[in-house]
Design a protein around this motif. Structure first.
Motif, short mmCIF file in Angstrom:
data_model
loop_
_atom_site.label_atom_id
_atom_site.label_comp_id
_atom_site.label_asym_id
_atom_site.label_seq_id
_atom_site.Cartn_x
_atom_site.Cartn_y
_atom_site.Cartn_z
N LYS A 191 7.40 -3.52 -25.66
CA LYS A 191 7.41 -2.18 -26.24
C LYS A 191 6.85 -1.10 -25.31
CE LYS A 191 7.73 -3.13 -31.16
NZ LYS A 191 7.18 -2.87 -32.51
N ALA B 131 17.87 -0.51 -36.82
CA ALA B 131 16.42 -0.39 -36.61
C ALA B 131 15.68 -1.61 -37.15
CB ALA B 131 15.91 0.88 -37.29
N GLN C 113 12.09 2.50 -33.30
CA GLN C 113 10.87 1.70 -33.17
C GLN C 113 9.69 2.58 -32.77
OE1 GLN C 113 11.41 -1.47 -34.25
NE2 GLN C 113 13.52 -0.67 -34.40
N ARG D 115 6.83 -7.71 -28.78
CA ARG D 115 5.74 -6.73 -28.73
C ARG D 115 5.37 -6.39 -27.28
NH1 ARG D 115 2.04 -5.35 -32.56
NH2 ARG D 115 2.77 -7.06 -33.87
N GLY E 237 13.84 -4.26 -34.74
CA GLY E 237 12.41 -4.44 -34.99
C GLY E 237 12.01 -5.90 -35.04
#
Length: 212
Positions: A128, A116, A97, A125, A120
């Motif tokens: 992250k 992955a 990522q 978000r 993802g």
């Protein structure tokens, strides 16, 4: 009785509720080590105990419960439920990522690409920025077998600290394998041998003293 012990330890460790099952006795397949206690991940994780384990007594059950709850509470049950290569792909999927061209010699590229893509879609978000330093730091040729063993041995260490009884902890690990606490059996069982080494270490003494 097994469910009561697991639920009690879950409360102590702040772990979520789990399902508890005792596996029916069955012939062991050649070369397969089912393990005395396993965790199957899920929305509500399942703790699977060997048929012989409840009869080993309260200390062995407490070891098994704490081992399982450590995995569930940290979500590392996802790592230990997979093979070392699959666990490496899981970590590699997180790394990709942030390092899109990451590859690992012990993990097939198609498996890494699959993880992955899956991660993802799942990784929020807002998380992250928290995950990025860990992922970037891990973007090297890490040892997938050592990663798998470290998760396993960390959970076993939590189990031993919770029950305070090395023979009971070893017996819980060996339940269902046909092995005993004889030195030859322990030497041939890497997981039990690692727990024995931890029990004889200064780290165990320091942690046990800190818990008193």
């Amino acid at each position: 009785a097994a469910r009561d012990v697991v639920e009690g330890v879950a409360v102590e460790l702040g772990a979520p509720d789990v399902e508890v099952y005792v596996r029916a006795p069955s012939p062991r397949a050649a070369g397969v080590e089912p393990g005395g206690v396993r965790v199957e991940p899920g929305d509500r994780a399942a703790v699977l105990l060997a048929a012989e384990l409840p009869a080993l007594g309260g200390h062995a059950l407490r070891f098994a419960a704490a081992r399982a709850m450590r995995l569930v509470a940290t979500h590392l049950d996802l790592v230990l439920a997979a093979s070392p290569a699959e666990a490496g792909a899981l970590l590699g999927g997180v790394i990709r990522q942030f390092v899109p061209d990451f590859r690992h010699p012990a993990v097939r590229d198609e498996l890494l690409a699959f993880e992955a893509d899956r991660i993802g879609k799942l990784l929020p978000r807002k998380l992250k920025p928290e995950v990025m330093p860990f992922a970037v730091e891990s973007a090297g040729a890490f040892d997938v077998d050592a990663l798998h063993a470290a998760v396993r041995d960390g959970a076993n260490a939590a189990g031993l600290l919770a029950c305070g009884d090395l023979p009971a902890g070893l017996a819980a690990l060996l339940a269902g394998s046909g092995r005993t606490l004889a030195p030859a059996d322990l030497a041939a069982h890497p997981e039990a041998l690692a727990l024995l080494r931890f029990a004889l270490s200064d780290d165990y003494d320091d942690l046990a003293e800190a818990m008193e």
